[in-house]
Design an enzyme around this catalytic site. Structure first.
Site, mmCIF file in Angstrom:
data_model
loop_
_atom_site.group_PDB
_atom_site.id
_atom_site.type_symbol
_atom_site.label_atom_id
_atom_site.label_comp_id
_atom_site.label_asym_id
_atom_site.label_seq_id
_atom_site.Cartn_x
_atom_site.Cartn_y
_atom_site.Cartn_z
ATOM 1 N N ASN A 203 21.562 -42.725 -31.105
ATOM 2 C CA ASN A 203 22.787 -43.328 -30.607
ATOM 3 C C ASN A 203 23.814 -43.503 -31.727
ATOM 4 O O ASN A 203 24.810 -42.785 -31.780
ATOM 5 C CB ASN A 203 22.482 -44.679 -29.948
ATOM 6 C CG ASN A 203 23.644 -45.215 -29.154
ATOM 7 O OD1 ASN A 203 24.777 -44.800 -29.348
ATOM 8 N ND2 ASN A 203 23.389 -46.135 -28.256
ATOM 9 N N ASP A 204 23.540 -44.420 -32.652
ATOM 10 C CA ASP A 204 24.546 -44.726 -33.671
ATOM 11 C C ASP A 204 24.850 -43.521 -34.567
ATOM 12 O O ASP A 204 25.972 -43.380 -35.044
ATOM 13 C CB ASP A 204 24.069 -45.910 -34.513
ATOM 14 C CG ASP A 204 23.918 -47.165 -33.662
ATOM 15 O OD1 ASP A 204 24.745 -47.339 -32.746
ATOM 16 O OD2 ASP A 204 22.984 -47.936 -33.894
ATOM 17 N N VAL A 205 23.863 -42.644 -34.773
ATOM 18 C CA VAL A 205 24.092 -41.525 -35.694
ATOM 19 C C VAL A 205 24.953 -40.426 -35.075
ATOM 20 O O VAL A 205 25.324 -39.478 -35.750
ATOM 21 C CB VAL A 205 22.756 -40.905 -36.193
ATOM 22 C CG1 VAL A 205 21.975 -41.920 -36.991
ATOM 23 C CG2 VAL A 205 21.938 -40.358 -35.055
#
Lengths: 112, 464
Positions: B390-392
């Protein structure tokens, strides 16, 4: 001030070890690829488990009838050993997987 | 004679640590390096057990030392062997905490001897070892709890100032004891011990779970310093070199990890994710509509694509879906699809987490792309399959200066023709921020547990 100077003079060897080790530690790992960050951290984690030697010395020098010291030392040796043994085994498991990954890839290359 | 051999043992130990660390930083020699360090450790421990005979003090209690060593070995090796690949970061944190606890316990015992021997520097190394060891112990336990999901982020107003006050009190009290102003220091010593434990907890508690690897690396470095303090105390060269080596290598490693996320250590420790949430809320805004894709369609587009790039994340690790992932890769290959994996340096909970996980499933090393080569290849990919990352892949890191992850290099998956995101739900990722990627026109969501979804995809692809 005088005590500090005396202390440095009396422990000159240790100070040299400390300073050289600081630079050595920086130098040794400064070019590590990010893939190895976790195994390296885990390996370093196992190495500081050398604190166990201190715990063994505490235990060995404790009087046999001082149960408080014995209990604390006993705990210290156990947790120190967990740190050392667990640390090295976990690191080895991580790195083992890298190895099988590589072997598998070389095998595939051969098959192709 | 005995002492000479012991010195030799310690020398071998120190050198093996240096060589071990050096070898650990190269992929080809890493495993041997670990074994070399372990062998050096065994020599140093055996030497201490059989050859360490201090003058004037009886060295005994071998039955206790032996049984403690056996208990510790059994617990440590069983825990390390039983732990799942996904839980390894927690395990490292736990082991680090054990080392910190060991340092603290040694200092507590040694403090009892201060009455006989009151050299200021002696007292200083005892107290420093105790404070650093306790902070490392309680901090590591919190980091462990956070990584295993038992503890959530907590922060209250002015916590940083509160922490600084605690640190200040600890330092002042220690200085008073070291200088000998306090006649009966046992009580003060206990207060310092308690405050150090509290400080460790409060230090780690507000830091976001996604930053735990950095924190563990930092605490690892702390424990190294605590070990060096004990080395000073016992005038023991192997403890001194081992401790300082880990202390400085750990510090550099911490900074390297921060660099991999393009953030500074200060930013990680103070600008915690939790605190920044409010600021980025309005900027993220606009909860656009997202598209879903059916399993059938997903299998179809992937089966007939030329090139598929898989982006694994923590969701893959949680679902233990690495083997299913490799299966899907193989069945796609049978359909003539080119399959690659794009690995973000901080995907998962630790740098290198995904590499370890995929290697476990026999995924070929050559198919793993690092950040930059991956970003070059996304535009030529027909489908990007995101598995629990997600965040990456959050574009906010590039275009939203208010976002807490702004500036982190990401995998630019949006350049591909189609992005399929597999997640369990629309919940935000570990950093707790909305991901605009999910609302892009070329993104489709495929909800479900990574393993189930992959298994169904495999059977669908095979049926094509």
């Amino acid at each position: 001030m005088q005590t500090l100077l005396d202390f440095v003079q009396n422990n000159l060897q240790q100070f040299y070890i400390v300073i050289l080790s600081v630079f050595l530690g920086i130098e040794v790992i400064s070019r590590v690829p990010s893939v190895l960050h976790t195994p390296l951290m885990s390996g370093a984690n196992a190495i500081h488990g050398v604190i166990i030697i201190g715990a063994i010395i505490v235990m060995g020098e404790a009087p046999s009838d001082n149960y408080l010291v014995l209990a604390l030392g006993f705990m210290a040796v156990i947790v120190g050993t967990i740190n050392v043994v667990g640390g090295f085994v976990v690191t080895d498991r991580m790195l083992e997987m890298f190895k099988t990954g590589k072997q598998a890839s070389s095998k595939q290359i051969k098959e192709n | 004679m005995q002492t000479n051999i012991l010195s030799l043992c310690y020398l071998i130990g120190s050198v093996s640590f240096i060589i071990g660390l050096k070898m650990l930083s190269h992929p080809a020699t890493a495993r041997k390096g670990n074994l070399a360090a372990a062998a050096g450790m065994a020599i140093a421990i055996a030497g201490t057990l059989f050859l360490y005979r201090p003058a004037g003090i009886e060295f005994h209690n071998f039955q206790w030392i032996g049984s403690a060593l056996i208990i510790g070995t059994v617990i440590g090796s069983v825990a390390a062997r039983k732990v799942k690949m996904t839980a390894m970061p927690e395990m490292v944190s736990l082991f680090n905490g054990m080392g910190g606890l060991c340092a603290a316990l040694i200092s507590i015992v040694e403090f009892g001897h201060i009455a006989q021997d009151h050299a200021a520097m002696h007292v200083l190394s005892i107290i420093a070892g105790m404070i650093i060891g306790s902070v490392s112990f309680s901090g590591s336990m919190i980091a462990y709890g956070k990584l295993s999901g038992k503890i959530t982020d907590h922060a209250f107003r002015g916590q940083h100032i509160f922490n600084l006050v605690i640190l200040f009190v600890i330092l002042v009290m220690s200085a008073l004891i070291v200088m000998g102003y306090i006649a009966v220091p046992i009580f003060i010593f206990c207060i310092i011990l308690a405050l150090s434990l509290v400080y460790g907890i409060l230090f780690v508690l507000p830091i976001g779970g996604a930053d735990m690897p950095v924190v563990i690396s930092l605490l690892n470095s702390f424990t190294g310093i605590a070990t060096a303090c004990a080395g000073f105390l016992y005038n023991n060269p192997v403890m001194l070199t081992g401790g300082i080596l880990v202390g400085s290598a750990g510090a550099i490693l911490t900074i390297l990890m921060c660099n991999a996320m393009n953030r500074s250590l200060k930013n990680v420790l103070i600008g915690s994710f939790g605190g920044a949430k409010g600021a980025s809320g309005p900027a993220a805004g606009g909860e656009g509509a997202y598209k879903e894709i059916s399993l059938n369609d997903a299998a179809m587009v992937m089966g007939y694509a030329h090139k598929v790039i898989i982006v694994p994340g923590y969701g893959l690790a949680v679902a233990q879906a690495q083997h299913a992932c490799h299966e899907l890769e193989k069945s796609l290959r049978e359909n003539g699809v080119e399959v690659k994996y794009a690995i973000h340096p901080v995907a998962g909970r630790m740098p290198g987490h995904m590499n370890v996980l995929l290697a476990e499933a026999d995924v070929s090393y050559d198919d793993l792309l690092e950040l930059e080569p991956a970003n070059e290849q996304f535009s030529s990919a027909d489908v990007v399959l995101i598995l629990g990352a997600n965040d990456v892949v959050n574009p906010a890191a590039e275009n939203d200066p208010a976002s807490p992850i702004y500036g982190m290099p990401i995998l630019e998956v949006g350049k591909a023709k189609l992005v399929i995101v597999n997640k369990r739900s629309m919940r935000p990722g570990y950093a707790g921020i909305e991901n605009q990627l999910f609302f892009l026109p070329n993104t489709s969501m495929l909800f479900g547990d990574a393993k189930d979804v992959l298994q169904q995809l495999i059977s669908q692809v095979k049926a094509l």
